[in-house]
Design an enzyme around this catalytic site. Structure first.
Site, PDB file in Angstrom:
ATOM      1  N   SER B 337     -26.255  39.516  23.040  1.00 29.79           N
ATOM      2  CA  SER B 337     -26.343  40.057  24.448  1.00 29.79           C
ATOM      3  C   SER B 337     -26.565  41.438  24.608  1.00 29.79           C
ATOM      4  O   SER B 337     -26.728  42.364  23.654  1.00 29.79           O
ATOM      5  CB  SER B 337     -25.055  39.857  25.176  1.00 29.79           C
ATOM      6  OG  SER B 337     -24.258  40.628  24.947  1.00 29.79           O
ATOM      7  N   CYS B 338     -27.469  41.912  25.670  1.00 33.94           N
ATOM      8  CA  CYS B 338     -27.600  43.285  25.994  1.00 33.94           C
ATOM      9  C   CYS B 338     -26.577  44.245  26.273  1.00 33.94           C
ATOM     10  O   CYS B 338     -26.747  44.687  27.438  1.00 33.94           O
ATOM     11  CB  CYS B 338     -28.739  43.417  27.239  1.00 33.94           C
ATOM     12  SG  CYS B 338     -30.358  42.818  26.769  1.00 33.94           S
ATOM     13  N   ASP B 339     -25.257  43.617  25.927  1.00 36.75           N
ATOM     14  CA  ASP B 339     -24.211  44.391  26.272  1.00 36.75           C
ATOM     15  C   ASP B 339     -23.609  45.368  25.273  1.00 36.75           C
ATOM     16  O   ASP B 339     -23.545  44.765  24.017  1.00 36.75           O
ATOM     17  CB  ASP B 339     -23.230  43.342  26.647  1.00 36.75           C
ATOM     18  CG  ASP B 339     -21.920  43.950  27.389  1.00 36.75           C
ATOM     19  OD1 ASP B 339     -21.398  45.084  27.024  1.00 36.75           O
ATOM     20  OD2 ASP B 339     -21.777  43.624  28.686  1.00 36.75           O
ATOM     21  N   ASN B 380     -25.860  36.721  30.013  1.00 33.06           N
ATOM     22  CA  ASN B 380     -27.105  37.293  29.638  1.00 33.06           C
ATOM     23  C   ASN B 380     -28.201  35.862  29.361  1.00 33.06           C
ATOM     24  O   ASN B 380     -29.296  35.868  28.614  1.00 33.06           O
ATOM     25  CB  ASN B 380     -27.197  37.908  28.072  1.00 33.06           C
ATOM     26  CG  ASN B 380     -26.826  39.346  28.306  1.00 33.06           C
ATOM     27  OD1 ASN B 380     -27.586  40.111  27.587  1.00 33.06           O
ATOM     28  ND2 ASN B 380     -26.102  39.709  28.836  1.00 33.06           N
TER      29      ASN B 380
END
Lengths: 390, 390
Positions: B337-339, B380
């Site tokens: 994820s973009c986390d 996401n």
């Protein structure tokens, strides 16, 4: 009900929506429910756009992928930053044109790159050689921007080193991309989530501008600057109002980068957080021991059903109860699951009315971002967070 | 493929299931998938039961609520510990009799207590006055056990103070329960998740026995001791084999509590973790800088899609790749994820083959507990963890 908003909120361009307030006042829910007001999303988009000027807003879909939110943003002319094939499909299904969608995850499945390319998406993020190769193979000729790692964050929630690469790697990747037939069109970075004032961007912009001008001096034809997210929401500490904030960022960008052909910004939290209110319920108020000074308050929502951003007590939400105004005392706040890690605030207890009891409704303000999509599928048998868009 | 299991595994009663191995060898999945072997669940149940003797096993449904797992446990005679109405409904729908289900969450919605009572459930947990009142009102005459807080854990993952109350509060609650027409039938506690050897239970059992005998001396008719969970799974560090472990715990229980009418144990992880293998894929291998000694390895599963127990790097899973045997190097492991918080292991990097590349399959061993149900609904835009029961 007492509003816990302080003067920072009063200084904001957007009044709390009376539509949202009246919906909450007239609707009760039998499970935790996020109510999101798409009018506030649209207003916040306009407020940011007024400050960003020519820059394109690519909404970070991951912040809240509710269909009505995406639809409304399509209507007002937003572009989109997608993290996955799922998010791309969502945006396309709601009318977003492929040329307005960037595939911004630096970690992409090869088959998802191919899917995006077939769907007409031509802009991809990368921060590694292997990723450049995947893109060259699956999206020949595409534009790529290289994500740079930020070491200078002044954000409330600085990012880990998970994304981005250093200057030398970035410049090598541009050369590699060109060699493989891609168009290395620019740079991206992320100043850190919840960067509360625009002047806090200065050190990061300084570092990025150095790399930008170095790359141009080395012959790279950079035309795209992706300034990422970091646009704040109100969680109790003063933040700069959105138009002034966005204008402040753009002024600093122009000072350092001059006239860039294309600037893109990726607000997520800053666009949708304040559009959401989470209605939940007190399950239990207790003390572990007669000697304890604080109470434990258990809500029917926790870390695994939507409030994941309370990890390390990073984001501090504002709570509102029907008993506000009664004398208050410190509470440790926890979720409803049988998981001992499902504690929301313990190091810095939350002050809540002494009269609070099981069955009381609790409103959690400014929860429109990074809540519903984090919710687990059914941890401990609790249903995922419900979402109602108005 | 090299097996990373050491001698601890070799000393276990259960061989790695050849059924599971052959299923994995002959099936590829296009998204991260947990494969769970219900034969191993049944074998592990029998192994624990052999050591626990007369004590009832109440499987902690939250560990893995897969329908086939519950069905198989109903068949072999397991009882169940439910955290919510949802878990009760699940067990009932698969043939569990209500008298075998305890409602073990100390934090229950009043309407869920009423539901459980109507369904025939008569055993409830509590650790607070307000909860006792909810139970008395919604399940008149029910049996309650009081959960005691444990301050003496030697577990790999000691619990927070979220659950339980101290001695004086517990004894007061028993009186309160009796006054409200409930039957305060006993005590419960939790020694801490992943307590690797049975002798580690001693300090907690000492503390609990003191409270138990005090309560009896004060006239409370205690007939139920719920020893909770803590039964370990193999994650790389030696653990005691299940039958010896369970027998060791019961021996210590009898030494301190004598002949208790009813003992119940609530294994979750210890029953199902080793029955599951998670098949996932490498998305990207990269370095942030040419100077970095370690690589970053990004998988298509992360903290928000099933590996929540990597929070604080608490549970250390074992990884297996088709390139095992090649020279290894340290890797920071992260999710897709973009986390930026979606990093699995960073403080203690994982050693993986230097040849590892995007597209390689990775098997994560002993992931049958606390994975699939933690998975987010779609953070996401990634789908929840798929589960296949064999």
């Amino acid at each position: 009900m007492t509003m816990h908003f302080g003067e920072a909120q009063a200084s904001r361009a957007l009044p709390v929506s009376s539509r949202l307030e009246s919906f909450l006042a007239t609707n009760m829910f039998d499970q935790p429910t996020l109510v999101i007001d798409t009018d506030i999303v649209a207003q916040q988009f306009m407020a940011l756009k007024a400050g960003l000027g020519e820059a394109d807003i690519h909404y970070a879909v991951k912040a809240n992928p509710t269909r009505e939110v995406i639809s409304r943003l399509v209507e007002v002319g937003s572009h989109f930053d997608a993290a996955s094939r799922g998010e791309i499909e969502l945006c396309l299904s709601l009318g977003a044109r492929p040329e307005t969608i960037s595939f911004g995850n630096t970690v992409k499945r090869a088959s998802d790159i191919a899917f995006a390319y077939r769907a007409g998406i031509t802009l991809f993020a990368a921060d590694a050689e292997e990723e450049i190769e995947k893109i060259a193979h699956n999206a020949p000729g595409a534009q790529v921007y290289i994500r740079i790692i930020v070491e200078t964050s002044e954000a409330d929630w600085p990012l880990s080193r998970k994304f981005g690469c250093d200057r030398d790697t970035a410049i090598a990747l541009m050369g590699h991309a060109k060699m493989l037939g891609l168009d290395p069109v620019g740079l991206s970075f992320h100043v850190g989530s919840q960067t509360r004032r625009s002047e806090m961007w200065a050190p990061t912009l300084d570092a990025m501008a150095t790399i930008w001008h170095d790359a141009i001096a080395l012959g790279h034809d950079l035309r795209l600057l992706n300034i990422g997210g970091g646009f704040p929401a109100f969680y109790g500490e003063a933040i700069e109002a959105p138009t002034a904030y966005a204008a402040g960022v753009m002024r600093q960008v122009r000072e350092r980068f001059g006239d860039v052909e294309r600037v893109m910004a990726e607000p997520g939290r800053g666009l949708v957080a304040e559009a959401g209110v989470l209605a939940c319920e007190v399950m239990l108020v207790s003390r572990k021991s007669a000697r304890d000074a604080h109470r434990w308050v258990y809500l029917d929502i926790g870390k695994f059903s939507g409030l994941a951003e309370t990890i390390d007590e990073a984001i501090r939400y504002q709570f509102e109860t029907p008993r506000d105004g009664d004398p208050e005392g410190p509470c440790i706040l926890a979720g409803p699951s049988c998981d001992s890690a499902d504690v929301l605030y313990e190091k810095r207890p939350v002050h809540l009315p002494m009269t609070l009891a099981a069955g009381d409704r609790v409103l959690i303000r400014n929860t429109g971002a990074y809540t519903s999509s984090y919710s687990s599928v059914g941890f401990n048998g609790f249903p995922p967070l419900a979402v109602v868009a108005i």
